[in-house]
Design an enzyme around this catalytic site. Sequence first.
Site, PDB file in Angstrom:
ATOM      1  CB  ILE A   1      -4.221   3.863 -15.470  1.00 29.87           C
ATOM      2  CG1 ILE A   1      -5.317   2.827 -15.345  1.00 29.87           C
ATOM      3  CG2 ILE A   1      -3.906   4.259 -16.885  1.00 29.87           C
ATOM      4  CD1 ILE A   1      -6.681   3.291 -15.917  1.00 29.87           C
TER       5      ILE A   1
ATOM      6  CG  ASN B   1       0.499   6.709  -5.767  1.00 29.22           C
ATOM      7  OD1 ASN B   1       0.159   7.310  -6.783  1.00 29.22           O
ATOM      8  ND2 ASN B   1      -0.364   6.086  -4.973  1.00 29.22           N
TER       9      ASN B   1
ATOM     10  CE  LYS C   1      -3.366   2.874   0.552  1.00 32.33           C
ATOM     11  NZ  LYS C   1      -4.285   3.134  -0.597  1.00 32.33           N
TER      12      LYS C   1
ATOM     13  CB  CYS D   1      -3.103   9.260  -4.102  1.00 36.05           C
ATOM     14  SG  CYS D   1      -4.510   8.898  -3.005  1.00 36.05           S
TER      15      CYS D   1
HETATM   16  O1  LIG Z   1      -7.473   6.473  -1.642  1.00 35.40           O
HETATM   17  C1  LIG Z   1      -6.400   5.839  -1.720  1.00 35.40           C
HETATM   18  O2  LIG Z   1      -5.721   5.465  -0.726  1.00 35.40           O
HETATM   19  C2  LIG Z   1      -5.921   5.573  -3.101  1.00 35.40           C
HETATM   20  N1  LIG Z   1      -6.875   5.136  -3.982  1.00 35.40           N
HETATM   21  C3  LIG Z   1      -6.588   4.951  -5.313  1.00 35.40           C
HETATM   22  O3  LIG Z   1      -7.459   4.554  -6.116  1.00 35.40           O
HETATM   23  N2  LIG Z   1      -5.331   5.179  -5.758  1.00 35.40           N
HETATM   24  C4  LIG Z   1      -4.328   5.607  -4.931  1.00 35.40           C
HETATM   25  O4  LIG Z   1      -3.173   5.817  -5.397  1.00 35.40           O
HETATM   26  C5  LIG Z   1      -4.636   5.795  -3.545  1.00 35.40           C
HETATM   27  I1  LIG Z   1      -3.110   6.388  -2.255  1.00 35.40           I
END
Ligand SMILES: O=C(O)c1[nH]c(=O)[nH]c(=O)c1I
Length: 311
Positions: free
Chosen positions: A191, A126, A45, A129
């Site tokens: 993606i 990342n 995560k 988000c």
């Molecule tokens: O809401 C999230 O934790 C999240 N949810 C996503 O769909 N992609 C992301 O990179 C992340 I960091």
Amino acid sequence: VDLSAQIANMSVKNLFLNASGIHCQTEEELDELMNEPVSGAMVTKSMTPKSRFGNPLPRYYRLANGSINSMGLPNQGFDYYMDYLKNHDQKKPIIVSVAGMSKEEDLEMLHQLQDNDGYQGLTELNLSCPNVIGKPQMAYDFEAADDLLHEVFSFYKKPLGIKLPPYFDLVHFDMIAEVLNKYPLSHVNTINSVGNGLWIDTNSETVVLKPKGGFGGVGGSMVLPTALGNVRGLRQRLNDDIKIIGTGGVTNGGDAFAHILCGAEMVSIGTQLYEEGLTTFERVTKELTDIMEAKGYKSLDDFRGKLKVIE
Ligand SMILES: O=C(O)c1[nH]c(=O)[nH]c(=O)c1I
């Protein structure tokens, strides 16, 4: 372990991994991924320096042909994952996903990873988000992404990839590729979910997610066309040594086959893995192997990136 070395001559069965966020937040989940016999790698995560609860619930909702989530970056915090890596033998490469709440937090975690001699892993920054309230998807700001990468690569010397959001304009493929080609990236993972969608329960006339008035990232089979377009568009534009992890909309072997035709080196599975469980890896691998056998393909390289157009 950098991606291209890791998958240089892997067999089909090592092709798959989880999409970050799916089955990878706690030690128990990570152990299950580590011990899952088919997948060839795994990813954590996305982590922040400190642990986070994330957004209020409900924050995930299953759709007929996908999912919508507004998790808000819930994770156990950087040190928890570093401890996990230290205390568990790596039966498969673990990609460390970092997503700071700010440029400073990104740099803080990357400095710690660079300075940690015990850490030789593959890292994924990342930049996409969509659900942290008040935080933009950095990869939609080409200049800010360029500045960040310039600063990162001034000190970060270990294998590093980037998680990208979907783009929806060929000019944007050109623009992000122009930025990324300036840097010695190991890979691009494309993606991430399609940001800021909305789902409504028309009986109650109410949104289905609590955070952000119901806005959330959309994933699952309905985003497969966007995922294939981004894998293909970036493969056509990125330097050959920047590998692509294809993510988005993979529910079966045929979807994975399509991602590989577009140029994906590895394929990650998110919504489907969450809904069906870890046996997804076995099923999808068998389906892909059957397709390859039917077509007489012996290895992924026989067809990777060889999508045909209509002349
Ligand atoms: O809401 C999230 O934790 C999240 N949810 C996503 O769909 N992609 C992301 O990179 C992340 I960091």
